[in-house]
Motif scaffolding. Sequence first.
Motif, PDB file in Angstrom:
ATOM      1  N   ARG A  70      34.734  26.319  69.538  1.00  0.00           N
ATOM      2  CA  ARG A  70      33.826  27.206  69.808  1.00  0.00           C
ATOM      3  C   ARG A  70      34.762  28.827  69.732  1.00  0.00           C
ATOM      4  NH1 ARG A  70      35.499  26.622  75.524  1.00  0.00           N
ATOM      5  NH2 ARG A  70      34.580  28.818  76.099  1.00  0.00           N
ATOM      6  N   SER A  71      36.179  28.027  68.646  1.00  0.00           N
ATOM      7  CA  SER A  71      36.457  29.921  68.105  1.00  0.00           C
ATOM      8  C   SER A  71      36.611  30.250  67.103  1.00  0.00           C
ATOM      9  CB  SER A  71      38.083  29.448  68.325  1.00  0.00           C
ATOM     10  OG  SER A  71      38.728  29.315  69.743  1.00  0.00           O
ATOM     11  N   ILE A  72      36.037  31.719  66.600  1.00  0.00           N
ATOM     12  CA  ILE A  72      36.497  31.319  64.543  1.00  0.00           C
ATOM     13  C   ILE A  72      37.353  31.138  64.521  1.00  0.00           C
ATOM     14  CG2 ILE A  72      34.436  32.865  65.635  1.00  0.00           C
ATOM     15  CD1 ILE A  72      36.532  35.009  64.104  1.00  0.00           C
ATOM     16  N   ALA A  73      38.424  31.249  64.644  1.00  0.00           N
ATOM     17  CA  ALA A  73      39.626  31.379  63.768  1.00  0.00           C
ATOM     18  C   ALA A  73      40.430  29.250  64.047  1.00  0.00           C
ATOM     19  CB  ALA A  73      41.211  32.242  64.766  1.00  0.00           C
ATOM     20  N   PRO A  81      37.070  24.909  62.590  1.00  0.00           N
ATOM     21  CA  PRO A  81      35.540  25.765  63.049  1.00  0.00           C
ATOM     22  C   PRO A  81      34.825  25.889  62.161  1.00  0.00           C
ATOM     23  CG  PRO A  81      37.255  27.165  64.361  1.00  0.00           C
ATOM     24  CD  PRO A  81      37.794  26.814  63.499  1.00  0.00           C
ATOM     25  N   VAL A  82      33.917  25.434  62.233  1.00  0.00           N
ATOM     26  CA  VAL A  82      32.985  25.995  61.469  1.00  0.00           C
ATOM     27  C   VAL A  82      31.126  26.726  61.486  1.00  0.00           C
ATOM     28  CG1 VAL A  82      31.341  25.721  59.041  1.00  0.00           C
ATOM     29  CG2 VAL A  82      33.257  25.011  59.146  1.00  0.00           C
ATOM     30  N   HIS A  83      31.051  27.678  61.546  1.00  0.00           N
ATOM     31  CA  HIS A  83      29.576  28.351  62.650  1.00  0.00           C
ATOM     32  C   HIS A  83      28.295  27.958  61.488  1.00  0.00           C
ATOM     33  CE1 HIS A  83      32.678  28.801  65.297  1.00  0.00           C
ATOM     34  NE2 HIS A  83      31.406  28.495  66.382  1.00  0.00           N
TER      35      HIS A  83
END
Lengths: 239, 266
Positions: free
Chosen positions: A81-84, A117-119
């Motif tokens: 859920r994080s970006i880092a 994480p990958v979005h």
Amino acid sequence: MKQADLIDHFDLNAISGRDGGFTDILFQMREKFGFDHVAYAGVNPIKGTTHGHMTYDDAWADHYVKKEYYRIDPTLTEARRSIAPVDWGRLEHTRNFKTVFRDAHDFNISNTGLTIPVHGPYGDIGGLSLTSNLPAADFHKLRQETISDLQSMAVYFHDLIIRSDPLSRILNQPNLSARETEILQWIAAGKSQQDIGDILSISHRTVEVHLRSARTKLAALTTPQAIGRAISLGLVYPE
Amino acid sequence: MILVIDASNKHKFTSYMNDMFRLRARVFGERMGWDVTIQDGMERDKFDDLNPAYAVGLDDQGQVVSCVRALQTTGPHMLADVFSTILNGEPPLRSPTLWESTRFCVDTKRLRGKDGMTVSFATCELMIASLEAAKNAGITDIVTVIDPLMDRILKRSDNAPYGYVGKQTDMGKVPALAALLDCTDERINRLRNFAGIHHDVFISEDEITAAAHFQPANAPEKPRIDLHSYCNEQIASAENETEKAAALALQQALAHRFQSARAIDA
């Protein structure tokens, strides 16, 4: 640039056909970056599928799948859920955390690790997890040295998984900007990044950022691979 | 000091988050006149629902004085969407090592009104934190959507963008543009030297929890009950117009206490 050094040494030709070669890439990452294990888990909402690949022994993989830990494992469910990147030491020791890591310990899997994480653009999400048995200080050093390349590898791997679905591949057609196409064209013509900066009156780092973006959009790890792909798609003309 | 809030810890810091959204409402809604959605005095958009990372600046009293938001450029972000006019209809950059930074702002009103932290210090501290947090995450570059004033501030603080993408575009009272910054030690050191900031700018979750824990001993007596909830309950449970009016008057009278009585939501 220094950043691409490790990535340039990925032997994409050596990847066998087994499971599309995905697990082989993870084994190569484990080798090149010096981690104990590498795992990927992702969700493609367009196709409604989940994907998992890992370098763990069959015993742990089987146990993990049988217990459906991918539903509760906080290194997946929380971290992505994080970006880092999320160091596992930061995760709260919830019941789910304890359940998964108690068993992991029995299988000799370290609880030192991180998840990247990958979005993606269409709600697709994934996470690349890496574990290590190194002492904390050494692990920190390894993390520092590899984190930028790991970010690139995580997105590259995720995009490969998503693009293995034909519908998602159509949606993810490389959408290059005029600037990116222009820069690829100059590289195909043999110009260096410095030359291109001078020609376009932009800094060489701006050239580099556009080039990196073009590589990502073309799902390429290296610039030659990106040029090859751009030519085959008719976006760039061979000189 | 700068607190990093993201998906993994935001449930602990809802009060700081709300203060941040209030600051954004004042800056982007009122001062800059951008077309933003403000509800209950807070400016939020759909990107806030995507678990971005925030760097939030706090002064010595633990008040939010600055903030900025980071999103990955591999997924949904503002230049791909609401700021796409800046790019002239061109597709945005997409890179695993490039983050987009938006909603950078500093509470100039609060900082100018008193001694202590200056606007320049707060601005530089937040910029240092953004670059260091990004670098620590393996990010090499930041594309940041800013107004021309911020662009001048960057240049003046030995932190000039090395490039721009797209063109300057009117957004409200103030135009916006997209600048590129590298997250390198060279840039961070230049900025630190300019600002004379050589300390660790981050405050950890533990430190902040500890600070909150010690607060009652040093700080003036704080209300023992949550006045805000109390007033809302009184308003909700009012049985007739007179009671409701009285409850609303009480809320009005105590409004300033809500501002000063803040605590970390555990």
